[in-house]
Design an enzyme around this catalytic site. Structure first.
Site, mmCIF file in Angstrom:
data_model
loop_
_atom_site.group_PDB
_atom_site.id
_atom_site.type_symbol
_atom_site.label_atom_id
_atom_site.label_comp_id
_atom_site.label_asym_id
_atom_site.label_seq_id
_atom_site.Cartn_x
_atom_site.Cartn_y
_atom_site.Cartn_z
ATOM 1 N N SER A 134 -7.682 48.440 1.282
ATOM 2 C CA SER A 134 -8.054 48.002 2.628
ATOM 3 C C SER A 134 -6.772 47.703 3.394
ATOM 4 O O SER A 134 -5.725 47.434 2.786
ATOM 5 C CB SER A 134 -8.907 46.732 2.540
ATOM 6 O OG SER A 134 -9.011 46.087 3.787
ATOM 7 N N TYR A 147 -9.656 37.796 -0.562
ATOM 8 C CA TYR A 147 -9.880 39.241 -0.410
ATOM 9 C C TYR A 147 -8.558 39.973 -0.229
ATOM 10 O O TYR A 147 -8.311 40.998 -0.874
ATOM 11 C CB TYR A 147 -10.815 39.489 0.781
ATOM 12 C CG TYR A 147 -11.159 40.933 0.980
ATOM 13 C CD1 TYR A 147 -11.991 41.595 0.091
ATOM 14 C CD2 TYR A 147 -10.646 41.650 2.063
ATOM 15 C CE1 TYR A 147 -12.313 42.939 0.268
ATOM 16 C CE2 TYR A 147 -10.960 42.987 2.251
ATOM 17 C CZ TYR A 147 -11.795 43.635 1.352
ATOM 18 O OH TYR A 147 -12.108 44.961 1.522
#
Length: 230
Positions: A134, A147
């Protein structure tokens, strides 16, 4: 690599990027082993087979790999490490269980699946591992510390891994999408595509692009962003 007839394992296949990647690879003639905790609804194809697998469990990963080879043959050319989850919130209000679940899925699961396929890929002197990270692996964001930490880990893992396995003819690509319209974090995609977000099929197309590059070329990283974000 010509994808026709190649065997691809895709984790987190039930929806979002995983499902779109399965559909894109099937359209290119690949044979797809979909790994996940739940099967993708309505995805029926003669070259698709679902294998129940929780990537957080190394024994479950090893069993899914054994079952995949038994059903589809020993040669595995592609692994797409897509399974991932995100829990958001401030560090001092964050559940340790949520933290561990993210690392178990996003980081340890990638390690278990990669470890499973590498011996066969090295033996073939042919293979391609796609790690879906990501843009959260390139810059920190408030309330996404856990995250971001998992995606930084995957970017570092991918960078080290490609240097380790390239002499064996194995390619590694780290795909880093920005905002994608999926069920991620409990959100439901809208009826009409959000023009300010990318769609799962856009990420799948980028994965296909990396896989189809000539064998002499390795696209080691792919960063993707919406053209006009909100």
């Amino acid at each position: 690599m010509d994808l026709s007839g190649k065997v691809a394992i895709i984790t987190g296949v039930s929806k979002g990027i995983g499902r779109s990647t399965a559909e894109a690879l099937l359209a290119k003639g690949a044979i797809v082993a979909g790994w996940g905790r739940t099967a993708p609804e309505g995805l029926e194809h003669e070259r698709f087979q679902f294998f129940e697998c929780d990537v957080r469990n190394e024994i479950a990963v090893q069993e899914a790999y054994t079952n995949t080879q038994r059903e589809l043959g020993p040669e595995i050319q592609i692994l797409v490490n897509n399974a991932g989850i995100g829990h958001f919130g401030p560090v001092d209000g964050f559940s340790s269980d949520d933290w561990h679940e993210m690392f178990d899925t996003n980081v340890h699961g990638v390690f278990y699946c990669t470890k499973a396929v590498l011996p066969q890929m090295k033996k073939q002197h042919l293979g391609h591992i796609i790690n879906v990270a990501s843009l959260a692996g390139t810059a920190g964001t408030a309330n996404l510390a856990g995250y971001c930490a998992t995606k930084y880990a995957i970017r570092g893992f991918s960078d080290a891994l490609f240097k380790e396995v390239r002499p064996d003819g194995v390619r590694v690509t780290c795909v880093m999408p920005g905002s994608v319209e999926t069920n991620f974090n409990g959100a439901e995609p809208g009826q009409e595509p959000d023009p300010h977000k990318m769609q799962p099929e856009d990420i799948a197309a980028a994965i296909v692009h990396a896989l189809e590059a000539p064998q002499t070329v390795m696209i080691s990283e792919l960063q993707m962003r919406p053209t006009q974000p909100k």
